[in-house]
Structure formats: structure tokens, C-alpha cells
Scaffold this motif. Structure first.
Motif, PDB file in Angstrom:
ATOM      1  N   LEU A   1       0.820  -1.210   0.000  1.00  0.00           N
ATOM      2  CA  LEU A   1       0.000   0.000   0.000  1.00  0.00           C
ATOM      3  C   LEU A   1       0.856   1.263   0.000  1.00  0.00           C
ATOM      4  O   LEU A   1       0.560   2.238  -0.699  1.00  0.00           O
ATOM      5  CB  LEU A   1      -0.936  -0.015   1.216  1.00  0.00           C
ATOM      6  N   LYS A   2       1.941   1.231   0.748  1.00  0.00           N
ATOM      7  CA  LYS A   2       2.776   2.434   0.848  1.00  0.00           C
ATOM      8  C   LYS A   2       3.653   2.644  -0.383  1.00  0.00           C
ATOM      9  O   LYS A   2       4.338   3.658  -0.497  1.00  0.00           O
ATOM     10  CB  LYS A   2       3.642   2.370   2.104  1.00  0.00           C
ATOM     11  N   HIS A   3       3.604   1.709  -1.331  1.00  0.00           N
ATOM     12  CA  HIS A   3       4.382   1.857  -2.559  1.00  0.00           C
ATOM     13  C   HIS A   3       3.552   2.471  -3.677  1.00  0.00           C
ATOM     14  O   HIS A   3       3.834   2.235  -4.857  1.00  0.00           O
ATOM     15  CB  HIS A   3       4.948   0.500  -2.993  1.00  0.00           C
ATOM     16  N   GLY A   4       2.549   3.224  -3.324  1.00  0.00           N
ATOM     17  CA  GLY A   4       1.755   3.917  -4.339  1.00  0.00           C
ATOM     18  C   GLY A   4       0.294   4.062  -4.019  1.00  0.00           C
ATOM     19  O   GLY A   4      -0.239   5.175  -3.971  1.00  0.00           O
ATOM     20  N   PRO A   5      -0.434   2.963  -3.772  1.00  0.00           N
ATOM     21  CA  PRO A   5      -1.883   3.066  -3.578  1.00  0.00           C
ATOM     22  C   PRO A   5      -2.309   3.916  -2.392  1.00  0.00           C
ATOM     23  O   PRO A   5      -3.428   4.419  -2.365  1.00  0.00           O
ATOM     24  CB  PRO A   5      -2.316   1.605  -3.375  1.00  0.00           C
ATOM     25  N   ILE A   6      -1.417   4.114  -1.416  1.00  0.00           N
ATOM     26  CA  ILE A   6      -1.798   4.920  -0.256  1.00  0.00           C
ATOM     27  C   ILE A   6      -2.114   6.368  -0.657  1.00  0.00           C
ATOM     28  O   ILE A   6      -2.792   7.097   0.074  1.00  0.00           O
ATOM     29  CB  ILE A   6      -0.694   4.862   0.826  1.00  0.00           C
ATOM     30  N   ALA A   7      -1.670   6.757  -1.844  1.00  0.00           N
ATOM     31  CA  ALA A   7      -2.003   8.105  -2.346  1.00  0.00           C
ATOM     32  C   ALA A   7      -3.500   8.267  -2.583  1.00  0.00           C
ATOM     33  O   ALA A   7      -4.014   9.393  -2.632  1.00  0.00           O
ATOM     34  CB  ALA A   7      -1.237   8.373  -3.646  1.00  0.00           C
ATOM     35  N   LEU A   8      -4.209   7.144  -2.729  1.00  0.00           N
ATOM     36  CA  LEU A   8      -5.648   7.192  -2.970  1.00  0.00           C
ATOM     37  C   LEU A   8      -6.465   7.379  -1.699  1.00  0.00           C
ATOM     38  O   LEU A   8      -7.664   7.653  -1.765  1.00  0.00           O
ATOM     39  CB  LEU A   8      -6.113   5.895  -3.649  1.00  0.00           C
ATOM     40  N   ILE A   9      -5.824   7.214  -0.537  1.00  0.00           N
ATOM     41  CA  ILE A   9      -6.563   7.172   0.713  1.00  0.00           C
ATOM     42  C   ILE A   9      -7.059   8.547   1.129  1.00  0.00           C
ATOM     43  O   ILE A   9      -6.302   9.513   1.182  1.00  0.00           O
ATOM     44  CB  ILE A   9      -5.685   6.580   1.837  1.00  0.00           C
ATOM     45  N   ASP A  10      -8.356   8.620   1.395  1.00  0.00           N
ATOM     46  CA  ASP A  10      -8.949   9.754   2.101  1.00  0.00           C
ATOM     47  C   ASP A  10     -10.214   9.257   2.783  1.00  0.00           C
ATOM     48  O   ASP A  10     -10.516   8.059   2.753  1.00  0.00           O
ATOM     49  CB  ASP A  10      -9.221  10.941   1.162  1.00  0.00           C
ATOM     50  N   GLU A  11     -10.967  10.179   3.378  1.00  0.00           N
ATOM     51  CA  GLU A  11     -12.133   9.767   4.171  1.00  0.00           C
ATOM     52  C   GLU A  11     -13.262   9.189   3.327  1.00  0.00           C
ATOM     53  O   GLU A  11     -14.220   8.618   3.857  1.00  0.00           O
ATOM     54  CB  GLU A  11     -12.666  10.946   4.991  1.00  0.00           C
ATOM     55  N   ASN A  12     -13.155   9.288   2.013  1.00  0.00           N
ATOM     56  CA  ASN A  12     -14.202   8.773   1.131  1.00  0.00           C
ATOM     57  C   ASN A  12     -13.890   7.401   0.540  1.00  0.00           C
ATOM     58  O   ASN A  12     -14.652   6.889  -0.277  1.00  0.00           O
ATOM     59  CB  ASN A  12     -14.450   9.762  -0.014  1.00  0.00           C
ATOM     60  N   VAL A  13     -12.739   6.818   0.913  1.00  0.00           N
ATOM     61  CA  VAL A  13     -12.324   5.524   0.369  1.00  0.00           C
ATOM     62  C   VAL A  13     -12.282   4.492   1.491  1.00  0.00           C
ATOM     63  O   VAL A  13     -11.299   4.422   2.238  1.00  0.00           O
ATOM     64  CB  VAL A  13     -10.949   5.614  -0.325  1.00  0.00           C
ATOM     65  N   PRO A  14     -13.333   3.681   1.636  1.00  0.00           N
ATOM     66  CA  PRO A  14     -13.281   2.613   2.640  1.00  0.00           C
ATOM     67  C   PRO A  14     -12.195   1.590   2.298  1.00  0.00           C
ATOM     68  O   PRO A  14     -11.959   1.286   1.127  1.00  0.00           O
ATOM     69  CB  PRO A  14     -14.674   1.972   2.546  1.00  0.00           C
ATOM     70  N   VAL A  15     -11.547   1.081   3.326  1.00  0.00           N
ATOM     71  CA  VAL A  15     -10.508   0.066   3.156  1.00  0.00           C
ATOM     72  C   VAL A  15     -10.920  -1.163   3.968  1.00  0.00           C
ATOM     73  O   VAL A  15     -11.093  -1.088   5.184  1.00  0.00           O
ATOM     74  CB  VAL A  15      -9.132   0.578   3.613  1.00  0.00           C
ATOM     75  N   ILE A  16     -11.109  -2.282   3.269  1.00  0.00           N
ATOM     76  CA  ILE A  16     -11.501  -3.542   3.913  1.00  0.00           C
ATOM     77  C   ILE A  16     -10.231  -4.324   4.218  1.00  0.00           C
ATOM     78  O   ILE A  16      -9.475  -4.674   3.302  1.00  0.00           O
ATOM     79  CB  ILE A  16     -12.424  -4.377   3.005  1.00  0.00           C
ATOM     80  N   VAL A  17      -9.996  -4.603   5.489  1.00  0.00           N
ATOM     81  CA  VAL A  17      -8.753  -5.245   5.913  1.00  0.00           C
ATOM     82  C   VAL A  17      -9.048  -6.630   6.464  1.00  0.00           C
ATOM     83  O   VAL A  17      -9.851  -6.786   7.387  1.00  0.00           O
ATOM     84  CB  VAL A  17      -8.042  -4.409   6.995  1.00  0.00           C
TER      85      VAL A  17
END
Length: 607
Positions: free
Chosen positions: A500-516
Motif C-alpha cells: 500500500l505504501k508503494h503507491g496506492p496509499i495516495a488514494l486514501i482519504d475519508e471517502n475511500v473505505p478500506v476492507i482489511v
């Protein structure tokens, strides 16, 4: 899946029982049988193979009676022999059974210690002996069934005859569907409405844990606590259709909830609990000589293969290459002598996968297929067929086929490890016991359906959703994202948590749910560390974990989904349930066509 039909009739029932079994042939089977009560005695006729064999047996030795039960069986515990075919019987009772009794081994040992003899290798026979023992001790049929059901663990449907009560039929359902049919002076039991369609369209579905007492003038239904309950009578509308949705809103929902039963039946075909071993069908080649494996599949089947890569390399230490079927031939893969190509397909007709199989065979590879349709092209052309026994899957988004594929692949990985001398008896016993736990763990996961449904509208509002996991749970992240895309049309992606920290984390904000997906275990802390990176950037996390994991990491999560605590080896099979349910309920909340999502087909027969 196995099939059940029972008739408490005004006239002779045998011919109608066999006709009902013919309507259940779509489920697949390898033996069949019928039982009735004749002049105060239980009579049976059973045969290996297709129903025509049973019909010949009945023609040579007719069976009378106005009450009867019948069954088509997929062999699980015990080979597809006449002695293992249903119905099973003692002097007092005869019964048929769908599903699996997980604690049959300990019950069998208990019953044998008390002097009871068994004539089959099946798990089913213990139920007949438990009920019979209660009756011989003075219990009524109702008391005997109630007490015996409380001893059984697993997923099952039962239909039971009693020698001393020719006007009585009792059924029970836990995990495996069972339908009551209401006729004109007659009453019926069946696996589904299809079996009963020629007899009646007035049916009622037993709910989880229900059992039913049928006499000639009354139907009495009880819940798992033995309290009387009413179940609505509906008009099925089934005529010549092959399958119905039962009491579910969509086929996909029905198929999600069938998983404890069909996975149990699939595993039953590969596990030998009495011997504490994992077995495969007769092998046309020596697994010990396999030096490399190529796994080839499409879509959901590809993700099943991805999980299998972890299992095979960890258990058997055989290198595995994983290919998308549509790419396999075109990258000119190196297929060395001593290699095996393993193909995974629900239908066995997927064009890209079939072409890849032929390419591998032409290049000297041993070939094996994991398929749900034993008569498919892939099954006919491969060296080794590993059937999944999932039964027909109507929903386009694969659910039960996926988890049954995982069950077969887990059994294959263990078998390969044993063949290569990397699986001792103690470890094989551990794996057998772990796999035997899967159906019950799936039932526990399904118990959280209402909580998942409640949170689904929150996810339904999202435009983008990310899934993440580590190890074998990474393929589950990919599968969860695929399910959501397929049926809700929400853009979703699955990632290895460390990526995630190699690029996709740039997509993270309060409007993007993340299922872990983070079951407690060796990878839990690292997954949670990645999850906290998401939370630190305002990401809304839905954590799927067991009680231990939720206690450690649920703080600041948008929502949590609790799973039973299971060993890491079987976690992918259990954690498939919540990602399927989440996708399903989000799609329902959005009002999409769940069973037939746009642009998709069940079997992709073109490249």
C-alpha cells in the motif's frame, strides 16, 4: 450435492420416489437408494451408479409401501458402493442424509463401545444408530430425534422412517436445505422444490435448526430449541426448471449459505477421518516425481490458485508458477520435463483455460483439473480430475465454487507434500482435523450476516473501495474486490498490505473505505501496522478479524466483522464468507442485478 425425497402417501410411493430422484440428478451423484415400510419391516433397495441401476434393482425385486424415503449420493465418507449408499438402516429406523456429520468418528466409537455394529464407512450411519438406541431405550420417535440432533455437529438434512410407525415421517435441517410439500391427503419432504414439483407446488422451507414431524393428518415444525413454530406455505411455481432460489432473495445469497454443506461434501470426498489421511482419486502418475507446477485459471478461479500457490510451496516445497489462462500460451512458458499443469474452472468449459490445458498437454506436461462439472471438456481431456462437488452454481459471481475449489486444492497440497516425504503422520492428522473444522467455522461466519447487511449501505455510497491482506489473505483481498466490482459496479482493488505504501496509499482519504482481512496469527501485527498507516491518513477501515484480533486493533475502525478463530491454513476458506456477504449486501443496497450483473456470463466460452 446429494438429493433427498420422502413421501407419506395414500398410494404406493416407490415409483414416485424414483421419479423425484430423477429430478435431482442435476446435483450429481454416484449411488442411489429407496426405503419403505412393508408389513412392519423396513425394506431397502440400493445401487451403485446411475438411477437406471436402481430401477433395474427395483424391477427385479419390487418394493411396496405407502411411506418411503429416497436418496442420490455423492460419495464423501466411504466409496460409492452399495453398502455405503443411502438409505442407512437399523432394525428400528431408516434414514437419508445430505451434508456431513463432523463428529461422526467420536460418535461411532461411542456406539461401537456400547456394542452396536456398523455396515458402512459413512458418517450417516451414526445418526441411524443414535436414534435407534433412543427408541430401543423407550423413547418416542420425536424424543429420539430431538435428543439425537443435539448430539450431531455439522451441516445436514435428514429424512427418517420408523419401523413401528408407518404413518410417520420426520425431517431435520441444519445447514442443508429441506422442503416440506403439502399435497391432497399426502405430505412430502425434499431437498428442494424441484424434487416435489410433480407432486405439489405448496411448500414450506425449514429454517436453520428446524425439525418436522409429519403424520397423515398433521405437520408439526419445531425449532432448534424444540419449540413449535410456523413456517409459511408458499407456491413454488417450479415446473420444469432445474433449480429454484428456495427462501432466498437471490441465487447468489442461496449459494453463499450453501457453502458449509457443499464444502463439507467436497472435503468429505478427499478426507479419510478414520484413517486421519487426505486422499485423491486414483492417480495416473506419481506425484513424487512432479518437480514444478503451473497453475492456470481465470477470474475467481485464478485467486483460488493463488491461495494454492502458498499452500503447495509451504507444504510440499514444490515451486509453483501462476498464470492467467488468457496469457499462458502467449508468453511462451517454459514447460520442462517433470512438470504438471493444474487448471481450475467452475464450468470446465472456460475457453482460455481449455486452450491452455491443450497447450500444456502438447508440451509434455501432466495435466490435472479442478472442476465442478465432471462431464466437462476439461474433465474429459485431463490426466487427473479433481471434482469440487459444489452443485450447480447459478449466480454469475462465483461463491460456493470458489470455496469448494479451495477445499480441493488444500487436499491436493497435502497429498503432494506426503508423496514428496514432507508430511509426516502427525502433520497430516493436523491438516485433516483443520479441514474438518471448516464447515462449522463457515456456519459461524454466516451468523454475522445481519451485521454485514447493516453496514452495507455505508460502503454502497463509496465510489472506490480498497481491500488488503497478507499471505494467503492477499488473494482474498483480490477476490473481495472482484466480487464488489462484479455485482455492485463499485470500483474496487485488492492489494498486498505491505504494497500500500508503494503507491496506492495516495488514494486514501475519508471517502475511500478500506476492507482489511487480518486474522490473528504470525502476520497480524504487520497487517495492523499497514492498516494504521491508512487510518493516519483519514482512511475509513472495516476490519475483518477474530475476537483476539478485534480486541487488539478495532479502535478507530469504521466497522468490524467478527470471524471465528481459525488456524491460518484454513483462514482463506472461512474469510471468503464475509467478503462475499459484503459484496452481496452492497449490491442489494444499490439495487443492481445481483445474479446476472451487466456484461458478464457464468461460463466464458470465448477467448
Amino acid at each position: 450435492m446429494c438429493g433427498i425425497i420422502g413421501i407419506l402417501g395414500k398410494d404406493e410411493v416407490t415409483d414416485r420416489l424414483v421419479e423425484g430422484l430423477r429430478r435431482l440428478e442435476y446435483r450429481g451423484y454416484d449411488s442411489a437408494g429407496v426405503s419403505t415400510i412393508v408389513d412392519g419391516h423396513i425394506e431397502r433397495r440400493r445401487a451403485e451408479g446411475k438411477l437406471d441401476n436402481l430401477a433395474k434393482t427395483l424391477s427385479a425385486d419390487p418394493l411396496t409401501g405407502r411411506v418411503g424415503i429416497a436418496h442420490t449420493r455423492w460419495a464423501t465418507h466411504g466409496a460409492p458402493t452399495t453398502s455405503n449408499a443411502h438409505p442407512h438402516a437399523t432394525l428400528e429406523v431408516s434414514l437419508v442424509h445430505n451434508g456431513i456429520i463432523e463428529n461422526f468418528k467420536e460418535l461411532r466409537e461411542e456406539l461401537q463401545a456400547s456394542g452396536r455394529s456398523f455396515e458402512s464407512q459413512t458418517d450417516t450411519e451414526v445418526a441411524a444408530h443414535l436414534i435407534s438406541r433412543e427408541i430401543e431405550a423407550g423413547a418416542t420417535p420425536e424424543q429420539a430425534v430431538s435428543r439425537s440432533l443435539k448430539r450431531l455437529r455439522g451441516a445436514f438434512a435428514l429424512a427418517i422412517l420408523f419401523r413401528q410407525h408407518p404413518d410417520l415421517l420426520i425431517g431435520a435441517r441444519l445447514g442443508s436445505p429441506l422442503v416440506i410439500g403439502y399435497g391432497d391427503g399426502e405430505t412430502y419432504l425434499g431437498s428442494d422444490a424441484i424434487a416435489l414439483a410433480p407432486l405439489t407446488q405448496r411448500i414450506a422451507y425449514l429454517e436453520e435448526g428446524d425439525w418436522v414431524v409429519i403424520t397423515r393428518d398433521k405437520v408439526s415444525i419445531y425449532d432448534r430449541n424444540d419449540k413449535p413454530v410456523d413456517r409459511p406455505i408458499t407456491v413454488s411455481g417450479v415446473t420444469g426448471a432445474l433449480i429454484d432460489k428456495g427462501n432466498h432473495r437471490h441465487f447468489m445469497q442461496k449459494e453463499i449459505f450453501e457453502q458449509p454443506v457443499v464444502v463439507a461434501q467436497t472435503l468429505g470426498a478427499y478426507l479419510r477421518p478414520l484413517e486421519e489421511q487426505v486422499a485423491l482419486p486414483a492417480l495416473p502418475f506419481d506425484l513424487a516425481e512432479i518437480r514444478r507446477i503451473s497453475i492456470v485459471a481465470c477470474g475467481t478461479s485464478y485467486y483460488a490458485g493463488m491461495v494454492a500457490k502458498y499452500w503447495i510451496e509451504q507444504l510440499a516445497r514444490v515451486p509453483v508458477e501462476l498464470d492467467i489462462a488468457s496469457e499462458f500460451r502467449y508468453r511462451a512458458p517454459v514447460l520442462e520435463e517433470g512438470g504438471m499443469a493444474l487448471f481450475i474452472s467452475q464450468s470446465g468449459e472456460t475457453a482460455d483455460t481449455l486452450a491452455a490445458l491443450r497447450h500444456a498437454a502438447e508440451n509434455g506436461q501432466k495435466t490435472a483439473v479442478v472442476v465442478n462439472v465432471a462431464s466437462s471438456s476439461m474433465a474429459r481431456e485431463a490426466d487427473l480430475v479433481l471434482p469440487t462437488h459444489a452443485g450447480p452454481e447459478i449466480g454469475v459471481a462465483s461463491t460456493k465454487a470458489f470455496t469448494c475449489q479451495l477445499g480441493v486444492l488444500a487436499a491436493f497440497a497435502a497429498n503432494l507434500a506426503r508423496a514428496r516425504g514432507r508430511l509426516d503422520a502427525a502433520e497430516e492428522k493436523r491438516i485433516v482435523n483443520l479441514l474438518a473444522e471448516v464447515p462449522a467455522a463457515m456456519n459461524a461466519a454466516l451468523a454475522h450476516d445481519a451485521a454485514i447487511e447493516e453496514m452495507a449501505p455505508v460502503i454502497a455510497k463509496a465510489r472506490d473501495v480498497l481491500y488488503m491482506g497478507r499471505g494467503p489473505d492477499y488473494p482474498l483481498a483480490l477476490e473481495g474486490a472482484l466480487k464488489l466490482k462484479e455485482i455492485s459496479y463499485i470500483h474496487a482493488e485488492g492489494y498486498a498490505a505491505g504494497e500500500l505504501k508503494h503507491g496506492p496509499i495516495a488514494l486514501i482519504d475519508e471517502n475511500v473505505p478500506v476492507i482489511v482481512m487480518a486474522p490473528s496469527g504470525p502476520l497480524f501485527e504487520k497487517t495492523v501496522s499497514n492498516m494504521q498507516e491508512v487510518q493516519a491518513r483519514g482512511g475509513q477501515v472495516v476490519l475483518i478479524s477474530d475476537p483476539e484480533g478485534l480486541r487488539a486493533a478495532a479502535e478507530d475502525c469504521l466497522a468490524t466483522i467478527e470471524m471465528p478463530h481459525v488456524d491460518a491454513f484454513i483462514a482463506p476458506m472461512v474469510y471468503a464468507i464475509p467478503v462475499q456477504l459484503l459484496a452481496y449486501h452492497v449490491a442489494v443496497a444499490k439495487g443492481t442485478d445481483v445474479d446476472q450483473p451487466r456484461n458478464l456470463a457464468k461460463s466464458v466460452t470465448v477467448e
